[in-house]
Write a protein that holds these residues in place. Structure first.
Motif, PDB file in Angstrom:
ATOM      1  N   UNK A 116       1.846  -3.965  -3.397  1.00 25.09           N
ATOM      2  CA  UNK A 116       2.938  -4.834  -3.665  1.00 25.09           C
ATOM      3  C   UNK A 116       2.944  -5.754  -4.903  1.00 25.09           C
ATOM      4  N   UNK A 117       4.027  -6.312  -5.219  1.00 23.04           N
ATOM      5  CA  UNK A 117       3.850  -7.531  -6.218  1.00 23.04           C
ATOM      6  C   UNK A 117       2.944  -8.640  -5.692  1.00 23.04           C
ATOM      7  N   UNK A 118       2.961  -9.129  -4.675  1.00 22.77           N
ATOM      8  CA  UNK A 118       1.999 -10.039  -4.332  1.00 22.77           C
ATOM      9  C   UNK A 118       0.651  -9.694  -4.300  1.00 22.77           C
ATOM     10  N   UNK A 119       0.322  -8.353  -3.618  1.00 25.69           N
ATOM     11  CA  UNK A 119      -1.151  -7.877  -3.700  1.00 25.69           C
ATOM     12  C   UNK A 119      -1.606  -7.504  -5.128  1.00 25.69           C
ATOM     13  N   UNK A 175      -8.342  -1.644  16.608  1.00 27.85           N
ATOM     14  CA  UNK A 175      -7.555  -2.846  16.142  1.00 27.85           C
ATOM     15  C   UNK A 175      -7.283  -3.171  14.728  1.00 27.85           C
ATOM     16  N   UNK A 176      -8.333  -2.599  14.024  1.00 30.84           N
ATOM     17  CA  UNK A 176      -8.093  -2.492  12.319  1.00 30.84           C
ATOM     18  C   UNK A 176      -6.453  -1.873  12.117  1.00 30.84           C
ATOM     19  N   UNK A 177      -6.057  -2.777  11.092  1.00 27.22           N
ATOM     20  CA  UNK A 177      -4.795  -2.517  10.721  1.00 27.22           C
ATOM     21  C   UNK A 177      -4.966  -2.457   8.873  1.00 27.22           C
ATOM     22  N   UNK A 178      -4.523  -1.606   8.175  1.00 27.86           N
ATOM     23  CA  UNK A 178      -4.698  -1.532   6.633  1.00 27.86           C
ATOM     24  C   UNK A 178      -3.676  -2.516   6.021  1.00 27.86           C
ATOM     25  N   UNK A 179      -4.080  -3.129   4.956  1.00 29.12           N
ATOM     26  CA  UNK A 179      -3.067  -3.982   4.392  1.00 29.12           C
ATOM     27  C   UNK A 179      -2.377  -3.230   3.114  1.00 29.12           C
ATOM     28  N   UNK A 180      -3.034  -2.269   2.432  1.00 28.01           N
ATOM     29  CA  UNK A 180      -2.634  -1.487   1.599  1.00 28.01           C
ATOM     30  C   UNK A 180      -2.215   0.033   1.742  1.00 28.01           C
ATOM     31  N   UNK A 183      -4.945  -9.229  -6.473  1.00 29.34           N
ATOM     32  CA  UNK A 183      -6.237  -8.790  -7.010  1.00 29.34           C
ATOM     33  C   UNK A 183      -6.571  -9.229  -8.369  1.00 29.34           C
ATOM     34  N   UNK A 184      -5.272  -9.339  -9.147  1.00 32.67           N
ATOM     35  CA  UNK A 184      -5.660  -9.757 -10.604  1.00 32.67           C
ATOM     36  C   UNK A 184      -6.470 -11.354 -10.509  1.00 32.67           C
ATOM     37  N   UNK A 185      -5.733 -12.102  -9.678  1.00 34.55           N
ATOM     38  CA  UNK A 185      -6.474 -13.647  -9.634  1.00 34.55           C
ATOM     39  C   UNK A 185      -7.869 -13.422  -9.160  1.00 34.55           C
ATOM     40  N   UNK A 226       3.302   5.905 -13.280  1.00 35.89           N
ATOM     41  CA  UNK A 226       3.084   5.072 -11.888  1.00 35.89           C
ATOM     42  C   UNK A 226       4.317   4.182 -11.553  1.00 35.89           C
ATOM     43  N   UNK A 227       4.945   4.667 -10.256  1.00 34.73           N
ATOM     44  CA  UNK A 227       6.183   4.341  -9.904  1.00 34.73           C
ATOM     45  C   UNK A 227       5.660   2.902  -9.009  1.00 34.73           C
ATOM     46  N   UNK A 228       4.547   2.648  -9.062  1.00 34.11           N
ATOM     47  CA  UNK A 228       4.311   1.315  -8.124  1.00 34.11           C
ATOM     48  C   UNK A 228       2.805   0.568  -8.791  1.00 34.11           C
ATOM     49  N   UNK A 229       2.850  -0.577  -8.643  1.00 35.43           N
ATOM     50  CA  UNK A 229       1.499  -1.110  -8.953  1.00 35.43           C
ATOM     51  C   UNK A 229       0.234  -0.332  -8.227  1.00 35.43           C
ATOM     52  N   UNK A 230      -0.903   0.031  -8.920  1.00 34.92           N
ATOM     53  CA  UNK A 230      -1.664   0.816  -8.346  1.00 34.92           C
ATOM     54  C   UNK A 230      -3.179   0.419  -8.755  1.00 34.92           C
ATOM     55  N   UNK A 231      -4.005   0.549  -7.498  1.00 34.34           N
ATOM     56  CA  UNK A 231      -5.413   0.279  -7.743  1.00 34.34           C
ATOM     57  C   UNK A 231      -6.209   1.443  -7.614  1.00 34.34           C
ATOM     58  N   UNK A 232      -7.084   1.950  -8.647  1.00 35.08           N
ATOM     59  CA  UNK A 232      -7.561   3.265  -8.483  1.00 35.08           C
ATOM     60  C   UNK A 232      -8.974   2.979  -8.107  1.00 35.08           C
TER      61      UNK A 232
END
Length: 490
Positions: free
Chosen positions: A446-449, A306-311, A453-455, A341-347
């Protein structure tokens, strides 16, 4: 006053002025030779055994992959000088434990970091230089218990896939190519939290180290692989770009000799499709100097049903596999590669992949006039590592950031991994050729994500406007408050 007395008088006065300066120069070296964190008296039972249990014993124990045990004083004492030498050579090929992050630059928070602090390295050196004393037996920490010599770092896998066995002759040349696909046997889609790959072979780990260069024990140098629903078609009939376009095919972290396990971000587990197979057309085999039969075992730790990824995973290349040019008989050569980078990215992780001449790689992030070195790490073709950032240190990079990697190559006689440094080397898959890639794991935001993450980073680290956050150039830029709805327009 005669000439002799005048000379002695001048020498005495001169030394009176010079001696403080000499002592001032010597003092810093004396301080560095005896760090404040090193005990006055160092013994195995009280000071060395805890270090070995934490950072060495996982391999250096009976049944471990290392060629000698260091569990007891009797085990470790004959190797004392070697322990001092190998722990003291810094983040370079051959250092023990095999962890090559340079500690004077970039991010320093990683998961499962076995490396020694400067004080611990100095403590080991002092123990050896003092004659490697045993110490009080009562100070010895309890021996660690290992339930299974072949235990998995990810815990007991929910699914283990065994690849086909291969045989590599002791005098065989490097081989690179395709291997038979193996069905996973999975009957329903599941997401993967972690995976680990082991080479299982018939080499006696305690019967000598085989060749002194790449492959002292193992024969699989690396495997680039994917899981794919073949639908009865041949591997060659599948679209090789499908791994970038859909989830019927999923690429996974490259297996490399000595590589640690992979733990995916809890919000971005990867999908393992029902009915899929393990597929690889890029396996690199090399001889270890002995006739060896071996196979790979892939262990998957699954997320709950039932797990679904958010990212979503971020898919982009960062490397150069086309025009590598490494001159013979020359150290300190550099390779460079860039991507935007073509999108916001978490390494999630940094994983340098080079070949025999590889000595070091640095990762740099460029955002406007903000240029930060994320990390520099040494490299050893015999023991390849991936470096997983902790959640509050993983780089958060905005769209438009330029990622830059620098590879430092040593194709000289001083690099023992290079069989013949007289040869020019270019691009290729075998150890006599070269790769230059960052194989780290990344996720797209995404922009919101990205803002979330920064907050969270600001809150967790209690950041102020005066802080500098390596790998997060916008962490201190808080978004403007939302305008109130229903306000009267003017």
């Amino acid at each position: 006053m005669d000439g002799g007395k005048k000379s002695r008088w001048r020498w005495t006065i001169g030394m009176a002025w010079l001696l403080p300066a000499i002592l001032g120069l010597i003092a810093p070296f004396a301080l560095r030779a005896a760090p404040a964190g090193v005990p006055a008296e160092v013994t195995f039972t009280k000071d060395i055994a805890p270090i070995i249990q934490r950072s060495c014993e996982n391999c250096h124990r009976p049944g471990g992959v290392a060629p000698m045990s260091l569990v007891t004083y009797e085990d470790a004492r004959p190797w004392a000088r070697a322990i001092k030498q190998r722990t003291g050579i810094g983040p370079h090929a051959g250092v023990m434990p095999p962890w090559y992050v340079e500690k004077n630059i970039g991010i320093q928070k990683f998961m499962n970091d076995p490396s020694l602090s400067d004080d611990e390295v100095a403590t080991i050196a002092k123990w050896v230089d003092s004659g490697a004393p045993r110490g009080n037996v009562a100070d010895m920490p309890p021996l660690k218990h290992y339930d299974d010599d072949a235990a998995w770092a990810i815990g007991t896998p929910d699914l283990i896939i065994k690849m086909k066995e291969v045989e590599v002759k002791g005098n065989a040349p490097d081989w690179w190519g395709e291997v038979p696909s193996v069905p996973t046997g999975l009957t329903e889609d599941r997401y993967v939290a972690a995976l680990e790959i082991k080479e299982v072979n018939d080499v006696n780990a305690h019967a000598g180290s085989g060749r002194a260069t790449v492959g002292g024990r193992f024969v699989f140098h690396h495997m680039i692989w994917r899981t794919q629903v073949l639908d009865g078609k041949s591997d060659q009939g599948q679209d090789p770009l499908a791994i970038f376009n859909d989830e019927e095919s999923v690429n996974w972290p490259v297996h490399e000799v000595g590589r640690n396990a992979d733990f995916f971000d809890p919000k971005s587990a990867r999908l393992l499709k029902a009915g899929s197979s393990i597929v690889s057309d890029s396996v690199h085999l090399h001889s270890n100097g002995r006739d060896t039969k071996a196979h790979l075992e892939i262990g998957f730790k699954l997320q709950p049903k039932g797990y679904q990824p958010a990212y979503k995973r971020a898919v982009f290349g960062l490397g150069n596999g086309v025009d590598i040019d490494i001159r013979g008989m020359e150290a300190n050569q550099q390779l460079h590669a860039y991507t935007v980078l073509q999108q916001h990215t978490k390494i999630i992780s940094f994983e340098p992949h080079l070949h025999a001449p590889g000595a070091r790689m640095c990762l740099e992030a460029i955002w406007g006039y903000n240029i930060q070195t994320i990390n520099c790490v040494g490299y050893d073709h015999n023991w390849v590592r991936g470096y997983d950032y902790t959640n509050d240190s993983a780089p958060l990079l905005p769209k438009g950031t330029i990622l830059h990697i620098v590879g430092y190559m040593d194709n000289s006689p001083s690099n023992k991994n290079v069989p013949d440094p007289r040869n020019w080397q270019g691009s290729g898959n075998r150890s006599v050729a070269n790769m230059f890639i960052d194989l780290g794991i990344r996720v797209a935001l995404t922009d919101d994500q990205f803002q979330e993450e920064m907050a969270k980073r600001r809150e967790t680290l209690h950041l102020t406007r005066n802080d500098v956050v390596i790998g997060c150039p916008l962490c201190l830029v808080t978004p403007a408050p939302a305008k109130a709805t229903g306000a009267r327009q003017r």
